[in-house]
Write an enzyme that holds these catalytic residues in place. Structure first.
Site, PDB file in Angstrom:
ATOM      1  N   ARG A 153       3.633   0.769  13.354  1.00 55.03           N
ATOM      2  CA  ARG A 153       4.914   0.655  12.592  1.00 55.03           C
ATOM      3  C   ARG A 153       5.383   2.134  12.118  1.00 55.03           C
ATOM      4  O   ARG A 153       4.431   2.591  11.702  1.00 55.03           O
ATOM      5  CB  ARG A 153       4.755  -0.275  11.615  1.00 55.03           C
ATOM      6  CG  ARG A 153       5.929  -0.270  10.544  1.00 55.03           C
ATOM      7  CD  ARG A 153       5.661  -1.102   9.456  1.00 55.03           C
ATOM      8  NE  ARG A 153       4.977  -0.716   8.650  1.00 55.03           N
ATOM      9  CZ  ARG A 153       5.061   0.039   7.461  1.00 55.03           C
ATOM     10  NH1 ARG A 153       6.376   0.528   7.228  1.00 55.03           N
ATOM     11  NH2 ARG A 153       4.256   0.326   6.496  1.00 55.03           N
ATOM     12  N   HIS A 182      -2.602   3.924   6.149  1.00 48.25           N
ATOM     13  CA  HIS A 182      -1.745   4.912   5.631  1.00 48.25           C
ATOM     14  C   HIS A 182      -2.544   6.206   5.583  1.00 48.25           C
ATOM     15  O   HIS A 182      -3.696   6.067   5.070  1.00 48.25           O
ATOM     16  CB  HIS A 182      -1.034   4.291   4.441  1.00 48.25           C
ATOM     17  CG  HIS A 182      -0.001   5.181   4.005  1.00 48.25           C
ATOM     18  ND1 HIS A 182      -0.114   6.354   3.714  1.00 48.25           N
ATOM     19  CD2 HIS A 182       1.246   4.926   4.209  1.00 48.25           C
ATOM     20  CE1 HIS A 182       1.146   7.076   3.299  1.00 48.25           C
ATOM     21  NE2 HIS A 182       2.196   5.979   3.431  1.00 48.25           N
ATOM     22  N   HIS A 229      -3.164  -0.415   5.173  1.00 49.14           N
ATOM     23  CA  HIS A 229      -1.792  -0.472   4.621  1.00 49.14           C
ATOM     24  C   HIS A 229      -1.022  -1.527   5.029  1.00 49.14           C
ATOM     25  O   HIS A 229      -0.122  -2.169   4.356  1.00 49.14           O
ATOM     26  CB  HIS A 229      -1.080   0.997   4.737  1.00 49.14           C
ATOM     27  CG  HIS A 229       0.016   1.085   4.233  1.00 49.14           C
ATOM     28  ND1 HIS A 229       0.306   0.999   2.771  1.00 49.14           N
ATOM     29  CD2 HIS A 229       1.467   1.372   4.829  1.00 49.14           C
ATOM     30  CE1 HIS A 229       1.696   1.229   2.515  1.00 49.14           C
ATOM     31  NE2 HIS A 229       2.035   1.354   3.739  1.00 49.14           N
ATOM     32  N   GLU A 258      10.574  10.609   6.832  1.00 52.70           N
ATOM     33  CA  GLU A 258       9.105  10.035   6.939  1.00 52.70           C
ATOM     34  C   GLU A 258       8.726  10.200   8.326  1.00 52.70           C
ATOM     35  O   GLU A 258       9.305  10.711   9.235  1.00 52.70           O
ATOM     36  CB  GLU A 258       8.925   8.721   6.404  1.00 52.70           C
ATOM     37  CG  GLU A 258       9.109   8.590   4.764  1.00 52.70           C
ATOM     38  CD  GLU A 258       8.921   7.220   4.353  1.00 52.70           C
ATOM     39  OE1 GLU A 258       8.834   7.352   2.960  1.00 52.70           O
ATOM     40  OE2 GLU A 258       8.966   6.220   4.863  1.00 52.70           O
ATOM     41  N   ARG A 277       2.127   7.631  11.656  1.00 48.53           N
ATOM     42  CA  ARG A 277       1.187   7.345  10.954  1.00 48.53           C
ATOM     43  C   ARG A 277      -0.277   7.309  11.893  1.00 48.53           C
ATOM     44  O   ARG A 277      -1.613   7.766  11.235  1.00 48.53           O
ATOM     45  CB  ARG A 277       1.196   6.010  10.401  1.00 48.53           C
ATOM     46  CG  ARG A 277       2.013   6.509   9.159  1.00 48.53           C
ATOM     47  CD  ARG A 277       2.016   5.161   8.198  1.00 48.53           C
ATOM     48  NE  ARG A 277       3.102   5.388   7.387  1.00 48.53           N
ATOM     49  CZ  ARG A 277       3.559   4.422   6.562  1.00 48.53           C
ATOM     50  NH1 ARG A 277       3.478   3.196   6.673  1.00 48.53           N
ATOM     51  NH2 ARG A 277       4.672   4.716   5.884  1.00 48.53           N
TER      52      ARG A 277
HETATM   53  C1  SIN Z   1       5.126   5.271   2.156  1.00 44.82           C
HETATM   54  O1  SIN Z   1       5.949   5.679   0.936  1.00 44.82           O
HETATM   55  O2  SIN Z   1       4.626   6.077   2.640  1.00 44.82           O
HETATM   56  C2  SIN Z   1       5.107   3.775   2.366  1.00 44.82           C
HETATM   57  C3  SIN Z   1       6.100   3.090   3.135  1.00 44.82           C
HETATM   58  C4  SIN Z   1       5.906   2.642   4.134  1.00 44.82           C
HETATM   59  O3  SIN Z   1       4.842   2.146   4.365  1.00 44.82           O
HETATM   60  O4  SIN Z   1       6.706   2.250   5.029  1.00 44.82           O
END
Ligand code: SIN
Length: 529
Positions: free
Chosen positions: A377, A235, A342, A119, A281
């Site tokens: 975060r 998000h 988010h 991610e 993010r």
């Molecule tokens: C996501 O799956 O994008 C959310 C997980 C997160 O907020 O860490």
């Protein structure tokens, strides 16, 4: 008042943090865990992506620490980061021992028995997951164990509306309301907030029923310090679905190769950051916001349809099925997405055992601010934090404490009950202010206007409270308006742009390491009902 209990440890909130703490503690001390039905819609259950931890032999703690510090944009507490990351592996081993059904990696050359995805911000594959419904798998498993444990009393009939204090100012339990709105006090030697964040202060969110910072404000009422409230995470990719319920499109979609484009198919992230779609993010959400502002479009597109259809379905069964129900086949066409509120990076300041600045009061999970996330975060570090700090708090709570005796706190005289429509209208006004003036991009004039509008909402909410019987919605509104006021104060005080706090009047990025913001509840916003 109909009910009164004295319990050793009272946990408010039954998401990942609250359940993990209950399970880790209950062999030593009896636990009462308040888990109102709304917790089934809380952030933990909706977390899709997974849990970040150093599990692959090709990864290491130093790299996970470094990636977290970079994503946190100079504001993380490095000791908190190291503390958390170092305990990732044992937290995952604990979950495996409980039977959480993580997705296996069946490939012959797999370096770890479970599949690890990527991610934003992570330089390695280190996210362990249960397909694209990790939060649900985690909560279902923890809850099943908690239901079976004889020393855990789960109460779904009560919601906390405030904390009790004793003569020394320590926390001594919580005032609750039952389903009929009848107040009941639960006294406790130690009370733990696991009530979630404050994303519900904004209009568009990634989960259907997000918390509005109730726990943060309850702690502040007792004098606890709140930290870093100005860092609200949006998000980048919530499904754009104006007539549907909020639905997250996991960052793992980008981790597995999804690309972001404008409506005419132009990819834009590589021009903004060398990490492209996998930049942290704050950067991706701001880039999408800028594209939408420039073009006037209501959303952008996220495309994963270049992968084989069976791969997409295997990795993302929940997202695939949900989008199909909404008329989008993600194996064949791009997904319309927008940023949405988010995660709250700020919260109640705690030490590494979840202790707040108020004796007898702990905070874990999203309600807390441990220093891990800094100004932004990194993906999937939040469930990790829930687990690590829940287990650390359990260590601190193992020794029984002497009982605490709350000061009498009289109930108000009989008053008429409030119509829920009046509370909902006030919450809508609050969310409009926060969305228009305290969003992804801010400026001084908007923040000043937000402070004025919120001051009015605080006055009106106080008037409503003084005229009506205690009510959960009214209590939540009262908490929400004041937390919004404190958030705006924190945003006004930060005269720089850093991480999730981007102010076009202060584009300057101050020197690193930055100082966290700290704010207490102003005395004139204390309870006067
Ligand atoms: C996501 O799956 O994008 C959310 C997980 C997160 O907020 O860490």
């Amino acid at each position: 008042m109909r009910d009164s209990h004295s319990q050793d440890v009272l946990i408010l909130g039954g998401g990942a943090a609250g359940l993990a703490l209950a399970l880790e503690l209950a062999d030593r001390r009896p636990v009462t865990l308040l888990r109102p039905a709304s917790d089934d819609h809380g952030a933990s259950r909706w977390a899709q992506g997974g849990i970040a931890a150093v599990l692959s032999p090709q990864d290491n703690v130093a790299d996970h620490v470094q990636d977290t510090l970079i994503a946190g944009d100079g504001l993380c507490d490095e000791t908190a980061v190291r503390f958390t990351v170092e305990q990732g592996r044992s937290a995952i081993e604990w979950l495996l021992s409980l039977g959480v059904p993580f997705t296996p990696d069946a490939r012959e050359d797999a370096v770890y028995p479970y599949h690890l995805t990527r991610e934003g911000g992570h330089g390695a594959r280190r996210i362990i997951h249960a397909a694209d419904a990790t939060g649900q798998a985690l909560i279902d498993t923890l809850l099943a164990h908690a239901r079976r444990h004889p020393a855990i009393t789960l109460r779904d009939d009560l919601s906390a509306i405030g904390l009790l204090r004793d003569a020394s100012g320590a926390c001594a339990g919580a005032r609750c309301l039952d389903g009929q709105g009848i107040p009941c006090d639960i006294t406790a030697a130690e009370t733990v907030l696991a009530t979630g964040g404050a994303s519900g202060l904004w209009r568009h969110t990634t989960s259907p029923l997000p918390a509005c910072g109730e726990g943060m404000l309850m702690a502040a009422e007792l004098g606890a310090e709140l930290m870093n409230l100005e860092f609200q995470q949006f998000h980048p990719t919530c499904l754009y679905d104006p007539t549907g319920t909020p639905f997250l499109i996991s960052e793992a979609v980008r981790g597995e190769g999804g690309i972001l484009t404008t409506l005419d198919g132009t990819r834009f992230m590589p021009d903004i950051d060398p990490r492209a779609e996998l930049a942290p993010r704050d950067i991706v959400a701001r880039a999408i916001d800028a594209e939408m502002q420039a073009s006037g479009a209501s959303h952008v597109l996220l495309d994963i349809s270049h992968l084989p259809a069976d791969t997409v379905q295997a990795h993302f069964p929940t997202i695939h099925a949900h989008c199909l129900r909404r008329g989008i086949d993600i194996t064949r066409e791009p997904i319309p997405v927008v940023p949405a509120a988010h995660y709250s990076c700020g919260g109640v300041a705690t030490d590494f055992n979840g202790r707040t600045s108020v004796a007898g009061l702990f905070a874990i999970g999203e309600v807390a601010c441990t220093g891990l996330h800094g100004a932004n975060r990194m993906a999937s570090n939040s469930l990790l934090e829930c687990l690590v700090f829940a287990r650390a708090a359990a260590e601190a709570l193992r020794q029984p404490s002497p009982p605490r005796h709350p000061l009498p706190s009289p109930l108000p005289e009989a008053r008429p009950s409030i119509a829920s429509a009046s509370v909902e209208a006030m919450m809508r006004r609050l969310r409009d202010v926060m969305t228009r003036r305290v969003g992804i991009v801010r400026d001084d004039a908007d923040l000043m206007r937000a402070a004025q509008d919120i001051a009015t909402l605080i006055e009106e909410s106080q008037t409503l409270r003084q005229a009506h019987a205690p009510d959960r919605g009214l209590a939540n509104l009262w908490h929400a308006v004041r937390l919004a006021g404190m958030t705006v104060k924190a945003a006004q005080a930060r005269q720089e742009s850093r991480g999730l706090h981007f102010n076009r009047d202060h584009l300057y990025h101050g020197p690193d390491p930055a100082q966290p913001s700290r704010v207490n509840l102003p005395p004139h916003w204390l309870d006067q009902a």
